[in-house]
Scaffold this motif. Structure first.
Motif, mmCIF file in Angstrom:
data_model
loop_
_atom_site.group_PDB
_atom_site.id
_atom_site.type_symbol
_atom_site.label_atom_id
_atom_site.label_comp_id
_atom_site.label_asym_id
_atom_site.label_seq_id
_atom_site.Cartn_x
_atom_site.Cartn_y
_atom_site.Cartn_z
ATOM 1 N N GLY A 100 85.705 -3.545 26.296
ATOM 2 C CA GLY A 100 84.439 -3.742 25.619
ATOM 3 C C GLY A 100 83.292 -3.839 26.599
ATOM 4 O O GLY A 100 83.451 -4.319 27.715
ATOM 5 N N VAL A 139 82.260 3.893 20.037
ATOM 6 C CA VAL A 139 83.539 3.983 20.722
ATOM 7 C C VAL A 139 83.516 5.285 21.516
ATOM 8 O O VAL A 139 83.359 6.356 20.946
ATOM 9 N N LYS A 180 89.084 -4.031 15.984
ATOM 10 C CA LYS A 180 88.950 -2.794 15.210
ATOM 11 C C LYS A 180 89.437 -1.597 16.011
ATOM 12 O O LYS A 180 90.156 -0.746 15.487
ATOM 13 N N LYS A 218 75.817 -0.927 14.790
ATOM 14 C CA LYS A 218 76.996 -0.063 14.783
ATOM 15 C C LYS A 218 77.718 -0.145 16.115
ATOM 16 O O LYS A 218 77.139 -0.443 17.137
ATOM 17 N N LEU A 219 78.997 0.151 16.080
ATOM 18 C CA LEU A 219 79.845 0.133 17.264
ATOM 19 C C LEU A 219 80.030 1.561 17.767
ATOM 20 O O LEU A 219 80.404 2.446 17.002
ATOM 21 N N ARG A 261 76.613 -2.294 20.966
ATOM 22 C CA ARG A 261 78.032 -2.623 21.102
ATOM 23 C C ARG A 261 78.812 -1.360 21.468
ATOM 24 O O ARG A 261 78.779 -0.385 20.735
ATOM 25 N N ALA A 275 80.028 -6.080 23.137
ATOM 26 C CA ALA A 275 81.152 -5.892 22.212
ATOM 27 C C ALA A 275 81.744 -7.249 21.848
ATOM 28 O O ALA A 275 81.865 -8.130 22.689
ATOM 29 N N THR A 276 82.109 -7.389 20.599
ATOM 30 C CA THR A 276 82.668 -8.656 20.112
ATOM 31 C C THR A 276 84.195 -8.575 20.055
ATOM 32 O O THR A 276 84.776 -7.486 20.132
ATOM 33 N N ASP A 326 85.106 -6.296 17.372
ATOM 34 C CA ASP A 326 85.007 -4.882 17.761
ATOM 35 C C ASP A 326 86.292 -4.436 18.449
ATOM 36 O O ASP A 326 86.830 -3.371 18.152
#
Length: 92
Positions: A71, A30, A82, A27-28, A50, A75-76, A79
């Motif tokens: 990021g 934020v 998004k 999961k990301l 991430r 983080a990609t 990501d």
């Protein structure tokens, strides 16, 4: 030096520790936590988690603001795309 008050910073990082197992790497996270660098957040999560940190300004409340985001080490590009899409959805 962190801009957040020590008690608030402790609370924010405590929340990260509680969520660490639930977030994992799948999961990301934020974060809009003021004064908490990405590295500090990452240090309280599973290695490889991430993280994207968002720094909005107050004008976001009326859809006329701007926000920077960065990021973390895991983080990609997806990501970041998004997070950019989420911010753009409310005029940031």
């Amino acid at each position: 030096m962190d801009s957040a008050a020590p008690g608030i910073l402790h609370l924010q990082l405590g929340v990260a520790k509680v969520l660490a197992k639930k977030i994992g790497k799948a999961k990301l996270l934020v974060s809009v936590a003021a004064g908490v660098p990405v590295g500090r957040i990452e240090a309280n999560l599973e290695k490889g988690a991430r993280v994207v940190r968002v720094m909005p300004n107050i004008n976001c409340v009326v859809g006329a603001g701007a926000a920077g985001f960065a990021g973390g080490s895991a983080a990609t590009a997806a990501d970041l795309e998004k997070v950019g899409a989420i911010l753009n959805s409310f005029g940031v």
